[in-house]
Scaffold this motif. Structure first.
Motif, short mmCIF file in Angstrom:
data_model
loop_
_atom_site.label_atom_id
_atom_site.label_comp_id
_atom_site.label_asym_id
_atom_site.label_seq_id
_atom_site.Cartn_x
_atom_site.Cartn_y
_atom_site.Cartn_z
N MET A 212 -48.32 -54.88 -4.92
CA MET A 212 -49.04 -55.41 -6.33
C MET A 212 -49.88 -53.66 -6.62
O MET A 212 -50.55 -53.06 -5.72
N ILE A 213 -49.66 -53.36 -8.31
CA ILE A 213 -51.10 -52.02 -8.26
C ILE A 213 -51.79 -52.55 -9.35
O ILE A 213 -51.45 -53.23 -9.93
N ASP A 214 -53.13 -51.96 -8.63
CA ASP A 214 -54.31 -53.12 -9.99
C ASP A 214 -54.06 -52.38 -11.08
O ASP A 214 -53.96 -50.86 -11.18
N GLU A 215 -54.84 -53.55 -11.94
CA GLU A 215 -55.33 -52.74 -12.75
C GLU A 215 -56.31 -51.11 -12.93
O GLU A 215 -57.21 -51.75 -12.44
N HIS A 216 -55.65 -50.83 -14.04
CA HIS A 216 -56.77 -49.49 -14.12
C HIS A 216 -56.08 -48.22 -13.26
O HIS A 216 -57.03 -47.13 -12.91
N ALA A 217 -55.43 -48.34 -12.49
CA ALA A 217 -55.25 -47.53 -11.31
C ALA A 217 -53.57 -46.77 -12.30
O ALA A 217 -52.92 -47.15 -13.05
#
Length: 74
Positions: free
Chosen positions: A1-6
């Motif tokens: 999963m890609i994190d928020e703000h990435a």
């Protein structure tokens, strides 16, 4: 999963939004544990030009080998 703000890279074009595969954006919201992402796309001078919800299959994380490239939007 890609994190928020990435930062992410589009792997598929979104013609309706004038976004092309390779465009870079920032994740502003993660939907359903990473099934989709709300992504904000900016011009190089910092102006927002699109905010789109994209499926996880249409993005990838930025890699250390990626190079920034500019294109004009008309």
């Amino acid at each position: 999963m890609i994190d928020e703000h990435a930062r992410i890279v589009l792997t598929e074009s979104l013609p309706a939004s004038d976004l092309q595969a390779g465009d870079v954006g920032t994740v502003v919201h993660v939907h359903d544990d990473g099934a989709a992402y709300e992504v904000e796309f900016f011009s190089l001078d910092g102006r927002t030009y699109a905010v789109e919800t994209v499926e996880a299959t249409a993005v990838r994380p930025v890699a250390s080998t990626d190079v920034t490239h500019a294109r004009s939007r008309e």
